[in-house]
Motif scaffolding. Structure first.
Motif, PDB file in Angstrom:
ATOM      1  N   PHE A 146       0.859  -1.183   0.000  1.00  0.00           N
ATOM      2  CA  PHE A 146       0.000   0.000   0.000  1.00  0.00           C
ATOM      3  C   PHE A 146       0.896   1.235   0.000  1.00  0.00           C
ATOM      4  CE2 PHE A 146      -2.187   3.378   2.452  1.00  0.00           C
ATOM      5  CZ  PHE A 146      -3.222   3.622   1.568  1.00  0.00           C
ATOM      6  N   THR A 147       0.681   2.108  -0.986  1.00  0.00           N
ATOM      7  CA  THR A 147       1.455   3.340  -1.087  1.00  0.00           C
ATOM      8  C   THR A 147       0.511   4.530  -0.936  1.00  0.00           C
ATOM      9  OG1 THR A 147       3.006   2.262  -2.593  1.00  0.00           O
ATOM     10  CG2 THR A 147       3.036   4.671  -2.540  1.00  0.00           C
ATOM     11  N   LEU A 148       0.891   5.448  -0.060  1.00  0.00           N
ATOM     12  CA  LEU A 148       0.113   6.650   0.210  1.00  0.00           C
ATOM     13  C   LEU A 148       1.005   7.865  -0.031  1.00  0.00           C
ATOM     14  CD1 LEU A 148      -2.375   8.124   1.505  1.00  0.00           C
ATOM     15  CD2 LEU A 148      -1.182   7.862   3.691  1.00  0.00           C
ATOM     16  N   TRP A 149       0.526   8.815  -0.833  1.00  0.00           N
ATOM     17  CA  TRP A 149       1.212  10.092  -1.015  1.00  0.00           C
ATOM     18  C   TRP A 149       0.142  11.167  -1.046  1.00  0.00           C
ATOM     19  CZ3 TRP A 149       5.652  12.055  -0.043  1.00  0.00           C
ATOM     20  CH2 TRP A 149       5.946  13.340  -0.488  1.00  0.00           C
ATOM     21  N   GLU A 150       0.308  12.206  -0.222  1.00  0.00           N
ATOM     22  CA  GLU A 150      -0.714  13.236  -0.108  1.00  0.00           C
ATOM     23  C   GLU A 150      -0.083  14.619  -0.051  1.00  0.00           C
ATOM     24  OE1 GLU A 150      -4.237  11.315   2.393  1.00  0.00           O
ATOM     25  OE2 GLU A 150      -2.378  11.400   3.557  1.00  0.00           O
ATOM     26  N   ARG A 151      -0.867  15.596  -0.514  1.00  0.00           N
ATOM     27  CA  ARG A 151      -0.507  17.014  -0.416  1.00  0.00           C
ATOM     28  C   ARG A 151      -1.750  17.751   0.084  1.00  0.00           C
ATOM     29  NH1 ARG A 151       1.414  19.831  -5.177  1.00  0.00           N
ATOM     30  NH2 ARG A 151       2.662  20.948  -3.674  1.00  0.00           N
ATOM     31  N   PHE A 152      -1.588  18.556   1.139  1.00  0.00           N
ATOM     32  CA  PHE A 152      -2.691  19.296   1.737  1.00  0.00           C
ATOM     33  C   PHE A 152      -2.359  20.779   1.769  1.00  0.00           C
ATOM     34  CE2 PHE A 152      -2.836  15.406   4.729  1.00  0.00           C
ATOM     35  CZ  PHE A 152      -3.547  14.661   3.806  1.00  0.00           C
ATOM     36  N   SER A 153      -3.337  21.608   1.385  1.00  0.00           N
ATOM     37  CA  SER A 153      -3.172  23.056   1.479  1.00  0.00           C
ATOM     38  C   SER A 153      -4.560  23.683   1.593  1.00  0.00           C
ATOM     39  CB  SER A 153      -2.452  23.598   0.240  1.00  0.00           C
ATOM     40  OG  SER A 153      -3.308  23.534  -0.888  1.00  0.00           O
ATOM     41  N   GLU A 154      -4.585  24.988   1.698  1.00  0.00           N
ATOM     42  CA  GLU A 154      -5.863  25.699   1.726  1.00  0.00           C
ATOM     43  C   GLU A 154      -6.651  25.451   0.437  1.00  0.00           C
ATOM     44  OE1 GLU A 154      -7.299  27.267   4.236  1.00  0.00           O
ATOM     45  OE2 GLU A 154      -5.571  26.942   5.546  1.00  0.00           O
ATOM     46  N   GLU A 155      -5.959  25.105  -0.643  1.00  0.00           N
ATOM     47  CA  GLU A 155      -6.599  24.814  -1.928  1.00  0.00           C
ATOM     48  C   GLU A 155      -7.394  23.509  -1.900  1.00  0.00           C
ATOM     49  OE1 GLU A 155      -6.530  26.828  -4.753  1.00  0.00           O
ATOM     50  OE2 GLU A 155      -5.718  28.219  -3.272  1.00  0.00           O
ATOM     51  N   GLY A 156      -6.960  22.551  -1.073  1.00  0.00           N
ATOM     52  CA  GLY A 156      -7.642  21.270  -0.995  1.00  0.00           C
ATOM     53  C   GLY A 156      -6.685  20.136  -0.672  1.00  0.00           C
ATOM     54  N   LEU A 157      -7.170  18.942  -0.864  1.00  0.00           N
ATOM     55  CA  LEU A 157      -6.411  17.732  -0.574  1.00  0.00           C
ATOM     56  C   LEU A 157      -6.119  17.007  -1.877  1.00  0.00           C
ATOM     57  CD1 LEU A 157      -8.711  16.348   2.291  1.00  0.00           C
ATOM     58  CD2 LEU A 157      -6.955  18.131   2.456  1.00  0.00           C
ATOM     59  N   GLU A 158      -4.905  16.561  -2.044  1.00  0.00           N
ATOM     60  CA  GLU A 158      -4.494  15.787  -3.213  1.00  0.00           C
ATOM     61  C   GLU A 158      -4.038  14.429  -2.682  1.00  0.00           C
ATOM     62  OE1 GLU A 158      -0.742  16.032  -6.205  1.00  0.00           O
ATOM     63  OE2 GLU A 158      -1.875  17.895  -5.920  1.00  0.00           O
ATOM     64  N   VAL A 159      -4.764  13.366  -3.043  1.00  0.00           N
ATOM     65  CA  VAL A 159      -4.545  12.056  -2.433  1.00  0.00           C
ATOM     66  C   VAL A 159      -4.250  11.008  -3.503  1.00  0.00           C
ATOM     67  CG1 VAL A 159      -5.579  10.246  -0.994  1.00  0.00           C
ATOM     68  CG2 VAL A 159      -6.123  12.657  -0.544  1.00  0.00           C
ATOM     69  N   THR A 160      -3.119  10.331  -3.327  1.00  0.00           N
ATOM     70  CA  THR A 160      -2.758   9.208  -4.185  1.00  0.00           C
ATOM     71  C   THR A 160      -2.606   7.978  -3.302  1.00  0.00           C
ATOM     72  OG1 THR A 160      -1.568  10.672  -5.690  1.00  0.00           O
ATOM     73  CG2 THR A 160      -1.083   8.317  -5.851  1.00  0.00           C
ATOM     74  N   GLU A 161      -3.428   6.974  -3.552  1.00  0.00           N
ATOM     75  CA  GLU A 161      -3.358   5.704  -2.827  1.00  0.00           C
ATOM     76  C   GLU A 161      -3.342   4.589  -3.855  1.00  0.00           C
ATOM     77  OE1 GLU A 161      -5.989   6.211   1.136  1.00  0.00           O
ATOM     78  OE2 GLU A 161      -7.104   6.426  -0.739  1.00  0.00           O
ATOM     79  N   THR A 162      -2.422   3.659  -3.690  1.00  0.00           N
ATOM     80  CA  THR A 162      -2.401   2.492  -4.570  1.00  0.00           C
ATOM     81  C   THR A 162      -2.174   1.232  -3.753  1.00  0.00           C
ATOM     82  OG1 THR A 162      -0.027   2.711  -5.016  1.00  0.00           O
ATOM     83  CG2 THR A 162      -1.531   3.754  -6.592  1.00  0.00           C
ATOM     84  N   MET A 163      -2.756   0.151  -4.240  1.00  0.00           N
ATOM     85  CA  MET A 163      -2.526  -1.190  -3.684  1.00  0.00           C
ATOM     86  C   MET A 163      -1.951  -2.017  -4.821  1.00  0.00           C
ATOM     87  SD  MET A 163      -3.890  -1.366  -0.503  1.00  0.00           S
ATOM     88  CE  MET A 163      -4.823  -2.739   0.020  1.00  0.00           C
ATOM     89  N   GLU A 164      -0.935  -2.785  -4.504  1.00  0.00           N
ATOM     90  CA  GLU A 164      -0.323  -3.669  -5.488  1.00  0.00           C
ATOM     91  C   GLU A 164      -0.213  -5.062  -4.895  1.00  0.00           C
ATOM     92  OE1 GLU A 164       3.498  -2.227  -6.737  1.00  0.00           O
ATOM     93  OE2 GLU A 164       2.772  -0.177  -6.912  1.00  0.00           O
ATOM     94  N   VAL A 165      -0.548  -6.055  -5.701  1.00  0.00           N
ATOM     95  CA  VAL A 165      -0.351  -7.448  -5.328  1.00  0.00           C
ATOM     96  C   VAL A 165       0.698  -8.006  -6.278  1.00  0.00           C
ATOM     97  CG1 VAL A 165      -1.406  -9.735  -5.139  1.00  0.00           C
ATOM     98  CG2 VAL A 165      -2.705  -7.706  -4.453  1.00  0.00           C
ATOM     99  N   ASN A 166       1.792  -8.475  -5.707  1.00  0.00           N
ATOM    100  CA  ASN A 166       2.913  -8.981  -6.511  1.00  0.00           C
ATOM    101  C   ASN A 166       3.324  -7.984  -7.596  1.00  0.00           C
ATOM    102  OD1 ASN A 166       3.296 -11.468  -5.157  1.00  0.00           O
ATOM    103  ND2 ASN A 166       1.534 -12.315  -6.254  1.00  0.00           N
ATOM    104  N   GLY A 167       3.322  -6.694  -7.255  1.00  0.00           N
ATOM    105  CA  GLY A 167       3.766  -5.668  -8.190  1.00  0.00           C
ATOM    106  C   GLY A 167       2.719  -5.201  -9.189  1.00  0.00           C
ATOM    107  N   LYS A 168       1.528  -5.795  -9.171  1.00  0.00           N
ATOM    108  CA  LYS A 168       0.464  -5.391 -10.103  1.00  0.00           C
ATOM    109  C   LYS A 168      -0.574  -4.554  -9.349  1.00  0.00           C
ATOM    110  CE  LYS A 168      -2.976  -7.053 -13.301  1.00  0.00           C
ATOM    111  NZ  LYS A 168      -3.884  -8.100 -13.648  1.00  0.00           N
ATOM    112  N   ARG A 169      -0.860  -3.345  -9.874  1.00  0.00           N
ATOM    113  CA  ARG A 169      -1.820  -2.464  -9.207  1.00  0.00           C
ATOM    114  C   ARG A 169      -3.219  -3.067  -9.250  1.00  0.00           C
ATOM    115  NH1 ARG A 169      -2.520   3.592 -11.229  1.00  0.00           N
ATOM    116  NH2 ARG A 169      -3.758   2.577 -12.807  1.00  0.00           N
ATOM    117  N   THR A 170      -3.828  -3.150  -8.081  1.00  0.00           N
ATOM    118  CA  THR A 170      -5.194  -3.659  -7.956  1.00  0.00           C
ATOM    119  C   THR A 170      -6.164  -2.571  -7.506  1.00  0.00           C
ATOM    120  OG1 THR A 170      -4.782  -4.397  -5.687  1.00  0.00           O
ATOM    121  CG2 THR A 170      -4.446  -6.019  -7.464  1.00  0.00           C
TER     122      THR A 170
END
Length: 185
Positions: A146-170
């Motif tokens: 599970f990879t989480l990368w986020e950016r937060f500011s007064e403009e809003g929330l930018e959220v990237t979440e990915t799950m990978e099984v054996n290197g393949k994004r699910t």
């Protein structure tokens, strides 16, 4: 706690990605309409240590794809560290599940009953040029990443979440989900 209070003021509230969803729905029918309801819940936690300097928050995430909505609630603790703000994920409190855990449904819980997630690596957020950014990579199992990368500011929330099984994004999308704060007047 000034940095932590600044961080929480940006992160708490009601958010949605309606603007982005409207723009992308014809290109990608599987891109979700998404909502976040982020509520500090220290008021519902009994027996916090007297010098407790953090905020517990219920994050209610709702994703609608193809007319079907599913929720994904989480309990997080935010603390101020020397390097920035740390997010520690907690297990859903006993007596609740993915369908019933919301701030409104949450009854008082004893602090000693709360359990940090053993699988989620805490995320660290650092403020750069007025934007909080950070994340973490967690191995939920030997094959589930599970990879989480986020950016937060007064403009809003930018959220990237990915799950990978054996290197393949699910789970995850090619672009971050862009949440804007809802006008709740």
């Amino acid at each position: 706690m000034d940095r932590l209070n600044d961080f929480m003021s940006v992160l708490t509230g009601h958010f949605n990605n309606k603007e982005q969803y409207e723009r992308l729905k014809t290109e990608n029918e599987k891109f979700p309409y998404a909502r976040h309801v982020n509520t500090i819940c220290n008021d519902k936690i009994r027996n916090l240590p007297e010098d407790f300097a953090g905020y517990f928050m219920v994050e209610e995430s709702y994703y609608t794809i193809g007319g079907k909505t599913h929720g994904s609630p989480h309990l997080f603790l935010f603390t101020e560290e020397k390097e920035g703000v740390r997010l520690t994920s907690y297990e859903t409190p006993e007596g609740y599940d993915q369908n019933s855990f919301t701030y409104d449904n949450m009854k008082e819980i004893d602090y000693t009953a709360l359990k940090p997630s053993e699988k989620f690596v805490p995320a660290l957020y650092v403020k750069k040029d007025g934007v909080w950014e950070g994340g973490s990579v967690s191995m939920f199992s030997p094959v589930l990443k599970f990879t989480l990368w986020e950016r937060f500011s007064e403009e809003g929330l930018e959220v990237t979440e990915t799950m990978e099984v054996n290197g393949k994004r699910t789970f995850g999308y090619d672009v971050p989900i862009l949440y804007r704060k809802e006008d709740r007047r």
